[in-house]
Design an enzyme around this catalytic site. Structure first.
Site, PDB file in Angstrom:
ATOM      1  N   ASN A 209       0.837  -1.205   0.000  1.00 57.76           N
ATOM      2  CA  ASN A 209       0.000   0.000   0.000  1.00 57.76           C
ATOM      3  C   ASN A 209       0.868   1.249   0.000  1.00 57.76           C
ATOM      4  O   ASN A 209       2.091   1.157  -0.015  1.00 57.76           O
ATOM      5  CB  ASN A 209      -0.983  -0.032   1.181  1.00 57.76           C
ATOM      6  CG  ASN A 209      -0.245  -0.070   2.501  1.00 57.76           C
ATOM      7  OD1 ASN A 209       0.456   0.876   2.858  1.00 57.76           O
ATOM      8  ND2 ASN A 209      -0.381  -1.173   3.239  1.00 57.76           N
ATOM      9  N   ASP A 278      -4.407  -6.199   5.309  1.00 58.00           N
ATOM     10  CA  ASP A 278      -5.430  -7.073   5.906  1.00 58.00           C
ATOM     11  C   ASP A 278      -5.569  -8.382   5.151  1.00 58.00           C
ATOM     12  O   ASP A 278      -6.120  -9.343   5.661  1.00 58.00           O
ATOM     13  CB  ASP A 278      -6.785  -6.363   5.887  1.00 58.00           C
ATOM     14  CG  ASP A 278      -6.838  -5.245   6.908  1.00 58.00           C
ATOM     15  OD1 ASP A 278      -6.359  -5.454   8.029  1.00 58.00           O
ATOM     16  OD2 ASP A 278      -7.351  -4.160   6.572  1.00 58.00           O
ATOM     17  N   LYS A 288       7.273 -18.009 -11.002  1.00 58.83           N
ATOM     18  CA  LYS A 288       6.698 -16.772 -11.543  1.00 58.83           C
ATOM     19  C   LYS A 288       5.416 -17.098 -12.309  1.00 58.83           C
ATOM     20  O   LYS A 288       5.403 -18.039 -13.128  1.00 58.83           O
ATOM     21  CB  LYS A 288       7.729 -16.110 -12.464  1.00 58.83           C
ATOM     22  CG  LYS A 288       7.282 -14.764 -12.951  1.00 58.83           C
ATOM     23  CD  LYS A 288       8.283 -14.169 -13.928  1.00 58.83           C
ATOM     24  CE  LYS A 288       7.631 -12.984 -14.616  1.00 58.83           C
ATOM     25  NZ  LYS A 288       8.283 -12.619 -15.854  1.00 58.83           N
ATOM     26  N   PHE A 322      -3.608   3.653  14.738  1.00 56.04           N
ATOM     27  CA  PHE A 322      -3.906   4.673  13.746  1.00 56.04           C
ATOM     28  C   PHE A 322      -5.152   4.231  12.986  1.00 56.04           C
ATOM     29  O   PHE A 322      -5.421   3.037  12.878  1.00 56.04           O
ATOM     30  CB  PHE A 322      -2.725   4.840  12.768  1.00 56.04           C
ATOM     31  CG  PHE A 322      -1.738   5.862  13.257  1.00 56.04           C
ATOM     32  CD1 PHE A 322      -0.937   5.590  14.352  1.00 56.04           C
ATOM     33  CD2 PHE A 322      -1.637   7.099  12.638  1.00 56.04           C
ATOM     34  CE1 PHE A 322      -0.037   6.537  14.820  1.00 56.04           C
ATOM     35  CE2 PHE A 322      -0.743   8.046  13.096  1.00 56.04           C
ATOM     36  CZ  PHE A 322       0.056   7.770  14.186  1.00 56.04           C
ATOM     37  N   LYS A 336     -12.751   1.408  15.965  1.00 58.88           N
ATOM     38  CA  LYS A 336     -11.450   0.723  16.067  1.00 58.88           C
ATOM     39  C   LYS A 336     -10.874   0.857  17.480  1.00 58.88           C
ATOM     40  O   LYS A 336     -10.297  -0.083  18.017  1.00 58.88           O
ATOM     41  CB  LYS A 336     -10.461   1.280  15.030  1.00 58.88           C
ATOM     42  CG  LYS A 336     -10.792   0.828  13.616  1.00 58.88           C
ATOM     43  CD  LYS A 336      -9.871   1.421  12.563  1.00 58.88           C
ATOM     44  CE  LYS A 336     -10.451   1.138  11.178  1.00 58.88           C
ATOM     45  NZ  LYS A 336      -9.736   1.799  10.093  1.00 58.88           N
ATOM     46  N   LYS A 340     -10.454  -2.729  19.260  1.00 55.28           N
ATOM     47  CA  LYS A 340      -9.070  -3.189  19.424  1.00 55.28           C
ATOM     48  C   LYS A 340      -8.535  -2.894  20.835  1.00 55.28           C
ATOM     49  O   LYS A 340      -7.356  -3.097  21.099  1.00 55.28           O
ATOM     50  CB  LYS A 340      -8.171  -2.557  18.353  1.00 55.28           C
ATOM     51  CG  LYS A 340      -8.664  -2.871  16.917  1.00 55.28           C
ATOM     52  CD  LYS A 340      -7.626  -2.586  15.855  1.00 55.28           C
ATOM     53  CE  LYS A 340      -8.222  -2.709  14.454  1.00 55.28           C
ATOM     54  NZ  LYS A 340      -7.242  -2.956  13.417  1.00 55.28           N
TER      55      LYS A 340
HETATM   56  N1  CTP Z   1      -3.674  -2.960  11.997  1.00 57.58           N
HETATM   57  C1  CTP Z   1      -3.053  -4.137  12.360  1.00 57.58           C
HETATM   58  N2  CTP Z   1      -3.252  -5.266  11.631  1.00 57.58           N
HETATM   59  C2  CTP Z   1      -4.042  -5.253  10.539  1.00 57.58           C
HETATM   60  C3  CTP Z   1      -4.651  -4.060  10.153  1.00 57.58           C
HETATM   61  C4  CTP Z   1      -4.458  -2.923  10.887  1.00 57.58           C
HETATM   62  O1  CTP Z   1      -2.332  -4.141  13.356  1.00 57.58           O
HETATM   63  N3  CTP Z   1      -4.214  -6.369   9.843  1.00 57.58           N
HETATM   64  C5  CTP Z   1      -3.513  -1.763  12.824  1.00 57.58           C
HETATM   65  C6  CTP Z   1      -2.837  -0.612  12.113  1.00 57.58           C
HETATM   66  O2  CTP Z   1      -1.440  -0.609  12.377  1.00 57.58           O
HETATM   67  C7  CTP Z   1      -3.531   0.597  12.715  1.00 57.58           C
HETATM   68  C8  CTP Z   1      -4.907   0.094  13.082  1.00 57.58           C
HETATM   69  O3  CTP Z   1      -4.793  -1.319  13.156  1.00 57.58           O
HETATM   70  O4  CTP Z   1      -2.910   1.027  13.900  1.00 57.58           O
HETATM   71  C9  CTP Z   1      -5.993   0.456  12.121  1.00 57.58           C
HETATM   72  O5  CTP Z   1      -5.597   0.155  10.803  1.00 57.58           O
HETATM   73  P1  CTP Z   1      -6.567   0.457   9.566  1.00 57.58           P
HETATM   74  O6  CTP Z   1      -5.922  -0.047   8.332  1.00 57.58           O
HETATM   75  O7  CTP Z   1      -7.002   1.894   9.615  1.00 57.58           O
HETATM   76  O8  CTP Z   1      -7.847  -0.365   9.937  1.00 57.58           O
HETATM   77  P2  CTP Z   1      -8.231  -1.878   9.837  1.00 57.58           P
HETATM   78  O9  CTP Z   1      -8.307  -2.412  11.209  1.00 57.58           O
HETATM   79  O10 CTP Z   1      -7.390  -2.604   8.865  1.00 57.58           O
HETATM   80  O11 CTP Z   1      -9.706  -1.749   9.297  1.00 57.58           O
HETATM   81  P3  CTP Z   1     -10.229  -1.326   7.824  1.00 57.58           P
HETATM   82  O12 CTP Z   1      -9.073  -1.610   6.894  1.00 57.58           O
HETATM   83  O13 CTP Z   1     -11.382  -2.185   7.616  1.00 57.58           O
HETATM   84  O14 CTP Z   1     -10.543   0.136   7.920  1.00 57.58           O
END
Ligand code: CTP
Length: 395
Positions: A209, A278, A288, A322, A336, A340
């Site tokens: 990303n 995620d 490959k 975050f 969140k 969390k």
């Molecule tokens: N985070 C994590 N592990 C994941 C996804 C996110 O530890 N698989 C943590 C990130 O480091 C951040 C927080 O969770 O501190 C929120 O991340 P974000 O990408 O905004 O949210 P998600 O929980 O992934 O939810 P969504 O993508 O559905 O918004």
């Protein structure tokens, strides 16, 4: 902008004297006031005018110049200094101070100051390794003088070995850390994750990303300068990790989970600024993937939510997440925070064009567990980090 402190920089006669210009330029950008003292031999390598231009102050070379205002030069500079840096420091200045010799403006000022004095030596490797020089360095260290060690490489004289002036960035960081006004994280352990994770499809391709890691790095630097012992877990980012923190690379979700879990118990504060993927490809191809002439369906499977896992096992740690959102910023961030089990969440709107991913600035809102919502203007990421630790410490 008001000055963050007065630094007196002593420049002695070595080829690395030109690098002192760079140090001054960097420190001026950080809003320090700089006074330069040059030895006579230093002025043979670089002109006082260059130092004057960059420091925007009169350069001091001679003890016996007519005073502009009534002041005894070495005493006034010694008193004014919040810190003295000698860069480059030759064997000569080290030897003089170690043996109590004060025979010019620089050596008398070093002798007269009560501020911390840091030497950044630079010289030929045989000189540096000479037993007398090493003895003098040891003696000065015993008296409380600090050293930023030179590093090894090709020296100006063509020899290879230790003797090159330490990296300018390192010198600037050491000074900033010493003169930082807040040391309220002393004795604390802080773990920060930064940057994107990646998930491989085959040996060539991967998905990731747009996170740069800059926000996490700024948090790690702020914690370091406030006195914390910092572990920075870097994802798939290519920016140079900050000096003075322990950096560990963990490029995939699973690697990051393992590193963070392995370190979690001993931490006081954990800030998860990383943009963790995620999803990962359901099937990794160890060969490959070849084009087939048809569409390629990519099946992704959900990966670990590292932060959620930390929230479920946390004891006394302050846990900060975050929330990168493109819509319904506060509602999503609040969810969140609760799901969390976080103490704080820093929410940012990733659709804002001039802040967020890869930018040096961020426009964030910090949500606290006690229900407070703190919206903040667009500001440098380092300032966001400062605000965050102010809130954590005020808990
Ligand atoms: N985070 C994590 N592990 C994941 C996804 C996110 O530890 N698989 C943590 C990130 O480091 C951040 C927080 O969770 O501190 C929120 O991340 P974000 O990408 O905004 O949210 P998600 O929980 O992934 O939810 P969504 O993508 O559905 O918004």
């Amino acid at each position: 902008m008001s000055s963050k402190g007065n630094i007196v920089i002593g420049v002695t006669g070595g080829i690395a004297a030109y690098k002192a210009l760079d140090i001054i330029s960097r420190l001026k950008k950080e809003s320090f006031n700089i006074d330069v003292i040059m030895t006579e031999s230093a002025s043979k390598f670089v002109t006082p005018l260059s130092f004057q231009t960059l420091s925007q102050n009169i350069v001091n070379c001679d003890m016996f110049t007519e005073p502009r205002a009534w002041e005894i030069k070495h005493i006034s500079l010694a008193k004014k200094a919040d810190l003295m840096l000698i860069a480059p420091a030759t064997a000569n200045i080290i030897g003089k101070v170690a043996n109590g010799i004060a025979d010019d403006l620089l050596s008398t000022t070093i002798m007269a100051t009560q501020a911390k004095v840091i030497f950044a030596p630079a010289m030929n490797t045989n000189m540096y390794n000479n037993a007398i020089v090493q003895h003098n360095i040891g003696k000065l260290k015993d008296f409380g003088y600090e050293f930023i060690e030179p590093f090894s490489g090709r020296l100006a004289c063509g020899d290879y070995g230790t003797g090159k002036l330490a990296d300018v960035e390192k010198i600037v960081q050491v000074i900033q850390s010493i003169l930082y006004d807040k040391k309220d994280l002393k004795g604390k352990k802080v773990l920060v994750t930064a940057g994107p994770t990646m998930a491989a499809l085959d040996p060539v391709r991967y998905i990731t990303n747009r996170s740069s890691g800059k926000m996490g790095y700024a948090i790690a630097e702020e914690a370091r300068d406030r006195g914390a012992e910092v572990t920075l877990v870097c994802g798939n980012t290519y920016i140079k990790p900050p000096i003075g923190v322990e950096s560990v690379y963990a490029k995939t979700n699973e690697d990051m989970l393992n590193v963070v879990l392995g370190n979690f118990n001993k931490q006081d504060i954990v800030v998860k600024a990383a943009a963790v993927a995620d999803y990962k490809p359901k099937n990794y191809s160890d060969k490959k993937i070849k084009k087939s002439g048809n569409d390629l369906d990519l099946v992704l499977t959900q990966d670990n939510d590292i932060l959620k896992k930390l929230g479920s096992i946390k004891t006394d740690q302050v846990l900060v997440g975050f929330a990168a959102e493109s819509n319904d910023l506060l509602e999503n961030a609040k969810k969140k925070l609760e799901n969390k089990n976080l103490d704080f969440i820093v929410a940012n709107d990733i659709t804002a064009p001039d802040s967020g991913f890869a930018s040096d600035n961020n426009r964030t809102t910090i949500l606290c567990r006690d229900g407070r919502i703190i919206p903040m203007e667009k500001m440098p990421k380092r300032q966001v980090a400062r605000k965050l630790f102010d809130l954590i410490n005020a808990r």
